[in-house]
Enzyme design. Sequence first.
Site, PDB file in Angstrom:
ATOM      1  N   SER A  97      -2.783  -4.543   5.124  1.00 45.76           N
ATOM      2  CA  SER A  97      -3.623  -4.135   6.152  1.00 45.76           C
ATOM      3  C   SER A  97      -4.612  -4.356   6.534  1.00 45.76           C
ATOM      4  CB  SER A  97      -4.301  -2.007   5.725  1.00 45.76           C
ATOM      5  OG  SER A  97      -4.612  -2.452   4.584  1.00 45.76           O
TER       6      SER A  97
ATOM      7  N   ASP B 147     -12.293   3.668   8.062  1.00 40.25           N
ATOM      8  CA  ASP B 147     -11.787   4.870   7.561  1.00 40.25           C
ATOM      9  C   ASP B 147     -12.259   4.139   5.698  1.00 40.25           C
ATOM     10  OD1 ASP B 147     -10.614   3.035   6.831  1.00 40.25           O
ATOM     11  OD2 ASP B 147      -8.634   3.589   7.629  1.00 40.25           O
TER      12      ASP B 147
ATOM     13  N   HIS C 266     -11.123   0.535   4.813  1.00 39.29           N
ATOM     14  CA  HIS C 266     -11.171  -0.496   6.231  1.00 39.29           C
ATOM     15  C   HIS C 266     -12.095  -0.400   7.060  1.00 39.29           C
ATOM     16  CE1 HIS C 266      -7.200   0.868   5.850  1.00 39.29           C
ATOM     17  NE2 HIS C 266      -6.550  -0.519   5.208  1.00 39.29           N
TER      18      HIS C 266
END
Length: 280
Positions: A39, A255, A258
Amino acid sequence: MGKKICFTFFCLLSLAIFSTGNGLKGQPSNTKLFVFGDSYVDTGNSPRALSKTWKPPYGITYPGKPFGRFSDGRVLTDYIASFLRIKSPLPYELKNFNRKLIKYGINFAHGGTGVFPTIIAINQPNMTTQIDFFQQLILKNVYTKEDLRSSVALVSLAGNDYVTYLAKNGTLKLSQFHNQFLHGNLLALNKQIGPVFIYLDLYKAFTSALHLHRGNQLLKPCCAGVHGEDCGFVDKNGIKKYVICKNRKQSFFWDLIHPTNEGWRTVYLALQPSLKCLLY
Ligand SMILES: *[C@@H]1O[C@H](CO)[C@@H](O)[C@H](O)[C@H]1NC(C)=O
Ligand SMILES: *[C@@H]1O[C@H](CO)[C@@H](O)[C@H](O)[C@H]1NC(C)=O
């Protein structure tokens, strides 16, 4: 042919990036970027139906709506592409939608994945499968040997393997596994993609930063569920159960794990001198 080796270390994040190669020796306009991993570098490969990245408030800063990035905006891939003066490479899963972008490379990274099967991204392509996808494109001559000579590989293994092993009470020394993996698959990949190879292992950097700065406002996620849920959480009646900070530019984390658009920009600015050393 003298191999160039660049190292960089940052105090703030104790982040390490290294690469071996001969540099691009000019010709940045032909450069292609191939991206593998998770990610931290995925720009839209997560399944639309399942991934929070395709739902608000992800993408609120850039491109202005949810678009498959684990951030309010750009991720590291986008900044490295801009450094190479090319467009951000096309996500593999979207390759049939915008074939014009294929000349900038392909992004194979899938959020939640690692070298091994993870508890986060079930049935998503692990690192080996991502490399297989890449090799299939080479076999089909989508990219030529010549193309690969002016290509850059970006690999992120940020921590999904660690998270999975911790959740399973594993006692395996993952760094050892990652090293073995590096000397196997990734070095094979490096033989194909020359001359530049960037490998990032940010997990330890981020977690140690988090431990050091626990309670520090700067490292609190900008977007979080009202009762500790993740960013973007919506209850079964469709009511938003998350809040977004007032000033996204002042948050490093978007978040729980991230970085924001701005957070990645900070990382990129810190990487810039070593990117210059690596690539030119
Ligand atoms: C990666 O995924 C493939 C396909 O599911 C699987 O065959 C392979 O064993 C996996 N690799 C590792 C290291 O778990
Ligand atoms: C892991 O260990 C903890 C504490 O020892 C235990 O409560 C938990 O059930 C274990 N989890 C698994 C998946 O074995």
